[in-house]
Design a protein around this motif. Structure first.
Motif, mmCIF file in Angstrom:
data_model
loop_
_atom_site.group_PDB
_atom_site.id
_atom_site.type_symbol
_atom_site.label_atom_id
_atom_site.label_comp_id
_atom_site.label_asym_id
_atom_site.label_seq_id
_atom_site.Cartn_x
_atom_site.Cartn_y
_atom_site.Cartn_z
ATOM 1 N N LEU A 27 71.393 -21.714 73.296
ATOM 2 C CA LEU A 27 70.532 -21.007 74.248
ATOM 3 C C LEU A 27 71.166 -19.701 74.696
ATOM 4 C CD1 LEU A 27 69.105 -23.887 76.474
ATOM 5 C CD2 LEU A 27 67.885 -22.516 74.776
ATOM 6 N N ALA A 28 72.493 -19.674 74.796
ATOM 7 C CA ALA A 28 73.173 -18.439 75.195
ATOM 8 C C ALA A 28 72.967 -17.349 74.150
ATOM 9 C CB ALA A 28 74.664 -18.708 75.403
ATOM 10 N N GLU A 29 73.052 -17.703 72.875
ATOM 11 C CA GLU A 29 72.831 -16.721 71.816
ATOM 12 C C GLU A 29 71.369 -16.276 71.780
ATOM 13 O OE1 GLU A 29 74.200 -18.338 68.142
ATOM 14 O OE2 GLU A 29 76.306 -18.308 68.737
ATOM 15 N N PHE A 30 70.458 -17.202 72.010
ATOM 16 C CA PHE A 30 69.035 -16.847 72.058
ATOM 17 C C PHE A 30 68.771 -15.865 73.194
ATOM 18 C CE2 PHE A 30 64.770 -17.674 73.816
ATOM 19 C CZ PHE A 30 63.993 -17.332 72.719
ATOM 20 N N ARG A 31 69.351 -16.129 74.353
ATOM 21 C CA ARG A 31 69.177 -15.241 75.499
ATOM 22 C C ARG A 31 69.713 -13.846 75.178
ATOM 23 N NH1 ARG A 31 69.048 -17.134 80.871
ATOM 24 N NH2 ARG A 31 70.133 -18.996 80.137
ATOM 25 N N ALA A 32 70.824 -13.781 74.466
ATOM 26 C CA ALA A 32 71.415 -12.487 74.111
ATOM 27 C C ALA A 32 70.497 -11.701 73.176
ATOM 28 C CB ALA A 32 72.784 -12.697 73.459
ATOM 29 N N PHE A 33 69.885 -12.381 72.203
ATOM 30 C CA PHE A 33 68.938 -11.705 71.314
ATOM 31 C C PHE A 33 67.763 -11.157 72.106
ATOM 32 C CE2 PHE A 33 71.006 -13.387 67.561
ATOM 33 C CZ PHE A 33 70.699 -12.437 66.607
ATOM 34 N N LEU A 34 67.286 -11.942 73.061
ATOM 35 C CA LEU A 34 66.151 -11.510 73.879
ATOM 36 C C LEU A 34 66.528 -10.282 74.714
ATOM 37 C CD1 LEU A 34 63.252 -12.455 74.432
ATOM 38 C CD2 LEU A 34 64.149 -13.810 76.332
ATOM 39 N N ALA A 35 67.735 -10.302 75.262
ATOM 40 C CA ALA A 35 68.187 -9.187 76.106
ATOM 41 C C ALA A 35 68.373 -7.899 75.313
ATOM 42 C CB ALA A 35 69.492 -9.568 76.794
ATOM 43 N N GLU A 36 68.684 -8.022 74.028
ATOM 44 C CA GLU A 36 68.949 -6.849 73.200
ATOM 45 C C GLU A 36 67.716 -6.374 72.430
ATOM 46 O OE1 GLU A 36 72.081 -8.298 70.746
ATOM 47 O OE2 GLU A 36 73.510 -8.474 72.419
ATOM 48 N N ALA A 37 66.583 -7.025 72.627
ATOM 49 C CA ALA A 37 65.372 -6.672 71.883
ATOM 50 C C ALA A 37 64.908 -5.266 72.248
ATOM 51 C CB ALA A 37 64.276 -7.682 72.170
ATOM 52 N N PRO A 38 64.322 -4.557 71.301
ATOM 53 C CA PRO A 38 63.926 -3.158 71.549
ATOM 54 C C PRO A 38 62.724 -3.044 72.464
ATOM 55 C CG PRO A 38 63.137 -3.869 69.407
ATOM 56 C CD PRO A 38 63.990 -4.981 69.923
ATOM 57 N N GLY A 39 62.580 -1.870 73.044
ATOM 58 C CA GLY A 39 61.401 -1.561 73.842
ATOM 59 C C GLY A 39 60.386 -0.790 73.018
ATOM 60 N N PRO A 40 59.330 -0.300 73.654
ATOM 61 C CA PRO A 40 58.314 0.465 72.924
ATOM 62 C C PRO A 40 58.818 1.850 72.550
ATOM 63 C CG PRO A 40 57.825 0.453 75.267
ATOM 64 C CD PRO A 40 58.997 -0.463 75.078
ATOM 65 N N ASP A 41 58.124 2.483 71.633
ATOM 66 C CA ASP A 41 58.457 3.821 71.147
ATOM 67 C C ASP A 41 57.844 4.847 72.105
ATOM 68 O OD1 ASP A 41 58.221 6.329 69.763
ATOM 69 O OD2 ASP A 41 58.555 5.274 67.878
ATOM 70 N N SER A 42 58.674 5.554 72.837
ATOM 71 C CA SER A 42 58.171 6.490 73.845
ATOM 72 C C SER A 42 57.426 7.661 73.213
ATOM 73 C CB SER A 42 59.320 7.002 74.715
ATOM 74 O OG SER A 42 60.314 7.638 73.924
ATOM 75 N N ALA A 43 57.864 8.101 72.030
ATOM 76 C CA ALA A 43 57.168 9.205 71.360
ATOM 77 C C ALA A 43 55.762 8.786 70.956
ATOM 78 C CB ALA A 43 57.957 9.660 70.143
ATOM 79 N N ALA A 44 55.615 7.538 70.489
ATOM 80 C CA ALA A 44 54.292 7.047 70.107
ATOM 81 C C ALA A 44 53.388 6.925 71.328
ATOM 82 C CB ALA A 44 54.412 5.704 69.398
ATOM 83 N N ILE A 45 53.956 6.499 72.451
ATOM 84 C CA ILE A 45 53.167 6.413 73.683
ATOM 85 C C ILE A 45 52.682 7.797 74.096
ATOM 86 C CG2 ILE A 45 53.287 5.913 76.157
ATOM 87 C CD1 ILE A 45 55.169 3.605 75.479
ATOM 88 N N SER A 46 53.586 8.782 74.061
ATOM 89 C CA SER A 46 53.192 10.149 74.432
ATOM 90 C C SER A 46 52.119 10.695 73.511
ATOM 91 C CB SER A 46 54.425 11.060 74.403
ATOM 92 O OG SER A 46 55.371 10.666 75.373
ATOM 93 N N GLY A 47 52.279 10.442 72.221
ATOM 94 C CA GLY A 47 51.292 10.906 71.259
ATOM 95 C C GLY A 47 49.947 10.234 71.458
ATOM 96 N N ALA A 48 49.980 8.927 71.767
ATOM 97 C CA ALA A 48 48.735 8.197 71.991
ATOM 98 C C ALA A 48 48.046 8.685 73.262
ATOM 99 C CB ALA A 48 49.005 6.701 72.063
ATOM 100 N N GLU A 49 48.831 8.949 74.290
ATOM 101 C CA GLU A 49 48.251 9.468 75.540
ATOM 102 C C GLU A 49 47.619 10.840 75.315
ATOM 103 O OE1 GLU A 49 51.157 7.301 78.842
ATOM 104 O OE2 GLU A 49 51.685 9.288 78.044
ATOM 105 N N GLU A 50 48.297 11.670 74.532
ATOM 106 C CA GLU A 50 47.764 13.000 74.240
ATOM 107 C C GLU A 50 46.460 12.892 73.453
ATOM 108 O OE1 GLU A 50 49.080 17.180 72.017
ATOM 109 O OE2 GLU A 50 50.483 15.498 72.150
ATOM 110 N N ARG A 51 46.455 12.024 72.462
ATOM 111 C CA ARG A 51 45.240 11.842 71.661
ATOM 112 C C ARG A 51 44.109 11.306 72.540
ATOM 113 N NH1 ARG A 51 42.829 11.425 66.972
ATOM 114 N NH2 ARG A 51 41.290 9.774 66.690
ATOM 115 N N ASN A 52 44.418 10.332 73.379
ATOM 116 C CA ASN A 52 43.397 9.741 74.244
ATOM 117 C C ASN A 52 42.725 10.799 75.127
ATOM 118 O OD1 ASN A 52 42.034 7.365 75.470
ATOM 119 N ND2 ASN A 52 43.193 7.975 77.287
ATOM 120 N N GLY A 53 43.504 11.787 75.549
ATOM 121 C CA GLY A 53 42.958 12.840 76.391
ATOM 122 C C GLY A 53 42.064 13.816 75.657
ATOM 123 N N GLN A 54 42.075 13.764 74.321
ATOM 124 C CA GLN A 54 41.274 14.699 73.521
ATOM 125 C C GLN A 54 40.045 14.060 72.894
ATOM 126 O OE1 GLN A 54 44.110 16.010 70.619
ATOM 127 N NE2 GLN A 54 45.353 17.165 72.085
#
Length: 338
Positions: free
Chosen positions: A8-35
């Motif tokens: 369980l300790a190793e599983f928790r470590a994998f969860l803690a190190e998991a990546p977040g979302p791509d900020s560039a993709a979010i910005s691009g999607a927000e820009e597209r949504n506005g157009q």
């Protein structure tokens, strides 16, 4: 496939190190949504959903083509206490129905264009009765987490997890009590349809479960081990793997959400890649969603489980992405944006 964690300790470590979302993709999607050719905000939550999905997929103009539905089945020793209106044999019978394509989740998966796989976890060996001690050893819960982890298709672009297991609303209620406190009755519902006496007994068993496993109130992954079932742990493992792979997740009802909540409580933010598919009719589901800050996409008074509400919500997300990625911009359509 070799699972990268053995504790369980190793599983928790994998969860803690998991990546977040791509900020560039979010910005691009927000820009597209506005157009796009619509007034700002005119598509409501569909706009937010599309941007959220774009961020996790790393694509400002994404598509959703390969959703995966995973159904996990397990048996619970606590059913010996009489907490369900159905006998444990129904779990085995329903697994056969899933495999034959005869259940609701089969139809909803097909309607959503999703692949579906069923994984039965040691149905001939129920977990221990958690009202007398831990439901699983560490080795057992890690094995169940690994089943879920390995079941995720890395090529999938969306994941839904569902479950089948007589007695598992009792398990989910006990986990919710351990994670969020309160009284056992706050988290205990009728599940498969128990009467008033059965509901009172169920709440008593839930309270006894936490009393017999005090460590469950101190650590979320211990709550999963001590109070969960193999199918709940497998769902948690699959949802965690999806996070590592940046595959967005739609959560199903009370049992799925309780299992997923152990991840969020263990590592805050662990469910940022997940949205709530629906609000089920099971009493405590809305309270768990509120604790997790998840607003359901649908509310249709469903309480079947199996992943059914989340599978139905796949089409809502498909609609959001189709509008976001397929609509013309003002410039492309030659429409004045004011």
């Amino acid at each position: 496939m070799t699972t990268p964690f053995t504790s369980l300790a190793e599983f928790r470590a994998f969860l803690a190190e998991a990546p977040g979302p791509d900020s560039a993709a979010i910005s691009g999607a927000e820009e597209r949504n506005g157009q796009l050719t619509k007034p700002p905000g005119a598509l409501g939550r569909l706009e937010d959903l599309a941007i959220w999905y774009a961020g996790w997929r790393g694509d400002a103009r994404p598509s959703l083509n390969a959703p995966q539905v995973l159904v996990f089945a397990g048996n619970h020793g606590v059913t010996a206490r009489g907490v369900s209106a159905f006998p444990a044999e129904v779990t085995v019978q329903m697994v056969a129905n899933f495999e034959a394509g005869g259940a609701a989740i089969n139809q909803l998966s097909k309607a959503a264009g999703a692949s579906m796989q069923v994984h039965a976890l040691d149905l001939d060996r129920p977990t221990a009765d958690f009202s007398a001690g831990p439901a699983m050893s560490e080795a057992e819960v890690v094995a169940a987490l690994a089943t879920g982890w390995n079941a995720v298709d890395p090529k999938a672009d969306l994941l839904v997890t569902g479950e089948m297991g007589i007695g598992n609303t009792t398990s989910a209620a006990a986990i919710a009590l351990a994670l969020f406190g309160g009284e056992a009755a706050d988290w205990t519902g009728r599940g498969t349809g128990v009467d008033d006496a059965g509901l009172a007994l169920k709440a008593q068993v839930v309270a006894e479960g936490l009393a017999a496993n005090p460590q469950a109130g101190e650590d979320a992954l211990e709550a999963l081990r001590c109070l969960g079932g193999r199918e709940l742990a497998a769902m948690a493992g699959a949802i965690a793997r999806a996070r590592v792979l940046r595959i967005p997740v739609i959560l199903d009802g009370f049992i799925c959400t309780a299992a997923a909540a152990t991840l969020e409580q263990a590592v805050p933010g662990a469910l940022d890649h997940a949205v709530a598919g629906h609000l089920s009719a099971e009493t405590a589901h809305g309270a768990v969603l509120k604790r997790l800050g998840k607003e359901p996409l649908l509310a249709l008074n469903m309480r079947l489980g199996e992943g059914s509400g989340a599978a139905l919500a796949i089409n809502v997300l498909k609609g959001a992405i189709a509008c976001h990625s397929g609509m013309a911009t003002f410039a492309e359509a030659g429409v004045s944006d004011g």
